[in-house]
Design a protein around this motif. Structure first.
Motif, mmCIF file in Angstrom:
data_model
loop_
_atom_site.group_PDB
_atom_site.id
_atom_site.type_symbol
_atom_site.label_atom_id
_atom_site.label_comp_id
_atom_site.label_asym_id
_atom_site.label_seq_id
_atom_site.Cartn_x
_atom_site.Cartn_y
_atom_site.Cartn_z
ATOM 1 N N GLY A 180 -23.619 48.427 47.673
ATOM 2 C CA GLY A 180 -23.458 47.519 46.525
ATOM 3 C C GLY A 180 -24.702 47.504 45.645
ATOM 4 O O GLY A 180 -24.612 47.486 44.414
ATOM 5 N N LEU A 181 -25.892 47.499 46.236
ATOM 6 C CA LEU A 181 -27.134 47.524 45.457
ATOM 7 C C LEU A 181 -27.280 48.829 44.693
ATOM 8 O O LEU A 181 -27.735 48.834 43.552
ATOM 9 C CB LEU A 181 -28.330 47.309 46.378
ATOM 10 C CG LEU A 181 -28.495 45.905 46.943
ATOM 11 C CD1 LEU A 181 -29.645 45.864 47.932
ATOM 12 C CD2 LEU A 181 -28.732 44.913 45.817
ATOM 13 N N GLU A 183 -24.915 50.734 43.520
ATOM 14 C CA GLU A 183 -24.010 50.706 42.367
ATOM 15 C C GLU A 183 -24.585 49.843 41.254
ATOM 16 O O GLU A 183 -24.454 50.149 40.075
ATOM 17 C CB GLU A 183 -22.639 50.177 42.796
ATOM 18 C CG GLU A 183 -21.850 51.140 43.652
ATOM 19 C CD GLU A 183 -20.561 50.528 44.190
ATOM 20 O OE1 GLU A 183 -20.145 49.439 43.717
ATOM 21 O OE2 GLU A 183 -19.973 51.151 45.095
ATOM 22 N N LYS A 184 -25.222 48.730 41.607
ATOM 23 C CA LYS A 184 -25.747 47.801 40.601
ATOM 24 C C LYS A 184 -26.983 48.350 39.889
ATOM 25 O O LYS A 184 -27.151 48.177 38.681
ATOM 26 C CB LYS A 184 -26.089 46.463 41.266
ATOM 27 C CG LYS A 184 -26.565 45.426 40.290
ATOM 28 C CD LYS A 184 -26.715 44.088 40.975
ATOM 29 C CE LYS A 184 -27.128 43.077 39.909
ATOM 30 N NZ LYS A 184 -27.138 41.739 40.381
ATOM 31 N N PHE A 185 -27.869 49.025 40.626
ATOM 32 C CA PHE A 185 -29.157 49.428 40.048
ATOM 33 C C PHE A 185 -29.248 50.899 39.674
ATOM 34 O O PHE A 185 -30.201 51.281 38.994
ATOM 35 C CB PHE A 185 -30.301 49.069 41.009
ATOM 36 C CG PHE A 185 -30.486 47.598 41.134
ATOM 37 C CD1 PHE A 185 -31.018 46.858 40.091
ATOM 38 C CD2 PHE A 185 -30.119 46.932 42.296
ATOM 39 C CE1 PHE A 185 -31.189 45.484 40.210
ATOM 40 C CE2 PHE A 185 -30.290 45.564 42.422
ATOM 41 C CZ PHE A 185 -30.814 44.830 41.370
#
Length: 190
Positions: A180-181, A183-185
């Protein structure tokens, strides 16, 4: 009825791995050679490698009459087939085992002084070789057969044989907890 007295009531063994010693006689020193092929019994092997049922077992044996029974010595050769324990490719190998087994005469001192599972016995002048051959072959087979001693196995990422892939073959493995991190960053490539 005791265990010793029930021995004489067994049915005589029969089958391709049973030898009749009637012609051999009981005179110590009498000898008979047996050279023949017999079909392999079912389930002759371990999980990854087995002798196919019905395939030939080549027997090269010597039967010798001794004071307490019949001494069987010689070799059994078979072809075992299975799969490599690392890459699952087909494996085939020849297995040759040495046999040295005494089959006690009924009523002999050996018969009377040993338990049924300690030593094999003649039943109506017949020798059942199947348990002896089974024990010898199963113990001779590798628990983890290999197609090659240097087999690298399978890639954990794609399941392909490592020996068939380039030396620099890798897979980017992301811990699912951090996906998830990422994908976000992660920024899109420019």
């Amino acid at each position: 009825m005791t265990a010793k007295s029930s021995r004489g009531h067994k049915h005589p063994p029969s089958g391709p791995l049973v030898l009749d010693t009637n012609d051999l006689g009981r005179r110590p020193g009498a000898m008979q050679e047996v050279r023949r092929a017999a079909p392999a019994p079912d389930d002759l092997g371990v999980d990854l490698i087995k002798v196919p049922p019905g395939s030939p077992l080549d027997l090269d044996l010597r039967l010798e009459s001794v004071a307490e029974g019949v001494l069987v010595t010689g070799t059994v050769t078979a072809r075992a087939e299975g799969e490599c324990g690392r890459c699952l490719d087909p494996v085939a190998e020849t297995v040759q085992v040495q046999l040295v087994e005494l089959f006690a005469y009924p009523g002999s001192v050996t018969d009377e002084t040993t338990d049924e599972d300690e030593i094999a016995r003649l039943v109506e002048d017949r020798i059942d070789l199947e348990p002896v051959i089974r024990n010898a072959i199963v113990l001779a087979l590798p628990l983890t057969p290999l197609c090659d001693p240097d087999c690298a196995g399978l890639c954990a990422g794609c399941g392909e044989r490592l020996d068939d892939l380039p030396k620099d073959h890798t897979h980017e493995m992301i811990d699912p907890r951090w996906a998830g991190l990422r994908e976000k960053f992660d920024s899109p490539e420019q």
